[in-house]
Design an enzyme around this catalytic site. Structure first.
Site, PDB file in Angstrom:
ATOM      1  CG  ASN A  92      11.654  -8.209 -21.002  1.00 55.61           C
ATOM      2  OD1 ASN A  92      12.412  -8.904 -21.573  1.00 55.61           O
ATOM      3  ND2 ASN A  92      11.171  -8.602 -19.917  1.00 55.61           N
ATOM      4  CG  HIS A  98      -4.476  -7.717   3.168  1.00 59.97           C
ATOM      5  ND1 HIS A  98      -3.848  -7.996   1.753  1.00 59.97           N
ATOM      6  CD2 HIS A  98      -5.079  -6.820   3.032  1.00 59.97           C
ATOM      7  CE1 HIS A  98      -4.091  -7.070   0.873  1.00 59.97           C
ATOM      8  NE2 HIS A  98      -5.058  -6.251   1.482  1.00 59.97           N
ATOM      9  CD  GLU A 123      -3.261  -7.451   8.422  1.00 58.50           C
ATOM     10  OE1 GLU A 123      -3.628  -6.188   8.498  1.00 58.50           O
ATOM     11  OE2 GLU A 123      -3.936  -8.025   7.506  1.00 58.50           O
ATOM     12  CB  SER A 153      -6.216  -2.358   7.246  1.00 55.89           C
ATOM     13  OG  SER A 153      -6.860  -3.306   6.476  1.00 55.89           O
ATOM     14  CG  ASP A 200       1.437  -7.136   6.111  1.00 53.51           C
ATOM     15  OD1 ASP A 200       1.700  -5.954   6.419  1.00 53.51           O
ATOM     16  OD2 ASP A 200       0.715  -7.361   4.994  1.00 53.51           O
ATOM     17  CG  HIS A 250      -2.608  -0.835   7.279  1.00 50.40           C
ATOM     18  ND1 HIS A 250      -3.384   0.249   6.618  1.00 50.40           N
ATOM     19  CD2 HIS A 250      -3.000  -1.719   6.515  1.00 50.40           C
ATOM     20  CE1 HIS A 250      -4.035  -0.345   5.476  1.00 50.40           C
ATOM     21  NE2 HIS A 250      -3.759  -1.741   5.648  1.00 50.40           N
ATOM     22  CE  LYS A 276      -1.292  -0.915   2.723  1.00 53.26           C
ATOM     23  NZ  LYS A 276      -2.160  -0.878   1.661  1.00 53.26           N
TER      24      LYS A 276
HETATM   25  C1  LIG Z   1      -2.012  -5.764   5.686  1.00 56.14           C
HETATM   26  C2  LIG Z   1      -1.790  -5.468   4.195  1.00 56.14           C
HETATM   27  N1  LIG Z   1      -0.818  -6.119   3.782  1.00 56.14           N
HETATM   28  C3  LIG Z   1      -0.536  -5.968   2.211  1.00 56.14           C
HETATM   29  C4  LIG Z   1      -1.539  -4.982   1.439  1.00 56.14           C
HETATM   30  C5  LIG Z   1      -1.305  -4.925   0.119  1.00 56.14           C
HETATM   31  O1  LIG Z   1      -0.358  -3.903  -0.248  1.00 56.14           O
HETATM   32  P1  LIG Z   1      -0.150  -3.079  -1.618  1.00 56.14           P
HETATM   33  O2  LIG Z   1      -1.363  -2.278  -1.733  1.00 56.14           O
HETATM   34  O3  LIG Z   1       1.042  -2.589  -1.707  1.00 56.14           O
HETATM   35  O4  LIG Z   1      -0.531  -4.462  -2.724  1.00 56.14           O
HETATM   36  C6  LIG Z   1      -2.331  -4.457   2.177  1.00 56.14           C
HETATM   37  C7  LIG Z   1      -3.273  -3.639   1.590  1.00 56.14           C
HETATM   38  O5  LIG Z   1      -3.324  -2.956   0.284  1.00 56.14           O
HETATM   39  C8  LIG Z   1      -2.595  -4.500   3.526  1.00 56.14           C
HETATM   40  O6  LIG Z   1      -3.819  -4.106   3.848  1.00 56.14           O
END
Ligand SMILES: Cc1ncc(COP(=O)(O)O)c(C=O)c1O
Length: 366
Positions: free
Chosen positions: A41, A117, A159, A163, A188, A191, A220
């Site tokens: 594209n 999140h 997580e 965060s 996840d 952080h 991050k």
């Molecule tokens: C726990 C967690 N997962 C995923 C994300 C999303 O990541 P990204 O900023 O790369 O979209 C965040 C924050 O940005 C987060 O705090």
């Protein structure tokens, strides 16, 4: 040949079905330099004409966007984590949304920490699975929720380092519960990666826990942007075929993949950076305690609950007037009545910077 973990074993069958139907999509072989592409594209031909020559993938990776930088990033990322494979997404939001929606289905049960999140929450909703929202970092509640599972597959979503609260679940306990119930553990580590664990491999690695699905971001600790999912080959094969935020979106920019890989390599071999960020966190937490402020949790995210949204905003402005920037986190990012100031420290801060923050907080409280 290494097999998928039990909770993801069904994916091997699903991929075989796709192959039998002629619908399996696999990583394309790189184009030869003489080939002429009629599937990108990149309409003005600008993707490769920038200062870096790497700016855009030009298309979804399934179409014509696959670049050597993607494969290199994914290979090193998987090797670093001791995973079989990894897949890069253009953001953590896209990774979580696409992964949960691709894995869980109607009839499944998703057990989700109440503070997960937004991207995990939205991915869970898109999956159409039944969602059991459980109290924060409460392994007993996860156990009870899993006991309610009827028939379908079960997925535990958390997580590793929250965060907004700077706390962590008992990952070993969650792994044990998932194993007992045949559920998959999805963690996840956005952080935690880069900061905690051996070689910065995160809190799962620190606890000796292998999740079935591990998500990390490059935006991050690695100082770039984008994200990845790591796990068994079947997981990555399935996401390649079915994660809609991957399939139907332009591939991660090769420039970004290069920056992410550089960040990963530096983070991996820099114990002194991990040491600095955690020493700074300790110093700031200690300083705050000394002036009567008790932040939540542990580590480099330092949340100080002030209660009302106005109180958090006011404190943030007062600190800004003293040259210290700390964000006020208000509902709906956190529950009503728990608005907070969130200070995040970095390896870049000097002891003087950290002490300046403590002094500014003290002045604001006088
Ligand atoms: C726990 C967690 N997962 C995923 C994300 C999303 O990541 P990204 O900023 O790369 O979209 C965040 C924050 O940005 C987060 O705090």
């Amino acid at each position: 040949v290494k097999q998928a973990p039990p909770a993801l074993a069904h994916l091997a069958y699903e991929l075989r079905v796709l192959a039998q139907e002629g619908l399996l999509r696999e990583r394309p072989a790189p184009l030869s330099p003489e080939a002429v592409s009629f599937c990108s594209n990149d309409y003005l031909g600008l993707a490769s004409r920038t200062c870096t020559g790497l700016a855009g993938a030009g298309a979804s990776r399934l179409v014509a966007g696959e670049r050597a930088e993607h494969a290199e990033l994914e290979r090193e990322c998987a090797a670093w984590l001791g995973a079989d494979a990894a897949l890069a997404f253009s953001s953590g939001y896209a990774a979580n949304l696409g992964t949960l929606a691709a894995l869980a289905r109607e009839g499944d049960l998703l057990v989700s920490d109440e503070r997960n999140h937004a991207s995990l929450v939205d991915g869970a909703r898109l999956s159409r699975a039944r969602i059991a929202v459980v109290p924060h970092v409460d392994a007993n509640a996860v156990e009870q929720a899993l006991a309610q599972s009827r028939g379908g597959r079960a997925w535990v979503i958390t997580e590793s380092y929250f965060s907004m609260d700077a706390d962590s679940p008992d990952l070993a306990a969650l792994r044990g519960l998932c194993d007992q119930r045949g559920a998959a553990l999805v963690v996840d580590e956005a952080h935690a990666l880069g900061v905690f664990g051996p070689e910065g491999r995160g809190l799962c690695a620190a606890a000796g826990v292998v999740p079935d699905v591990l998500i990390g971001t490059f935006g991050k600790a690695f100082g770039a942007s984008g994200a990845f999912v790591a796990g068994c080959k079947e997981l990555i094969g399935w996401l390649w075929n079915r994660a809609r935020t991957f399939v139907y979106s332009t591939g991660m920019s090769p420039a970004c993949a290069t920056a992410a890989l550089d960040g990963l390599r530096v983070a991996r071999r820099s114990p002194h950076l991990r040491g600095s960020v955690l020493a700074n966190a300790k110093r700031l937490r200690h300083g705050l305690h000394g002036i009567g402020v008790s932040p939540l949790g542990h580590g480099h995210i330092i949340p100080w609950v002030l209660g009302r949204a106005e109180s958090a905003s006011e404190m943030s402005s007062k600190l800004a007037a003293r040259g210290v920037h700390a964000l006020a986190i208000r509902p709906p990012s956190v529950p009503t009545g728990t608005a907070r100031l969130r200070l995040t420290v970095s390896a870049h801060h000097t002891e003087r910077d950290v002490d300046r923050a403590t002094a500014a907080v003290r002045e604001c409280l006088e």
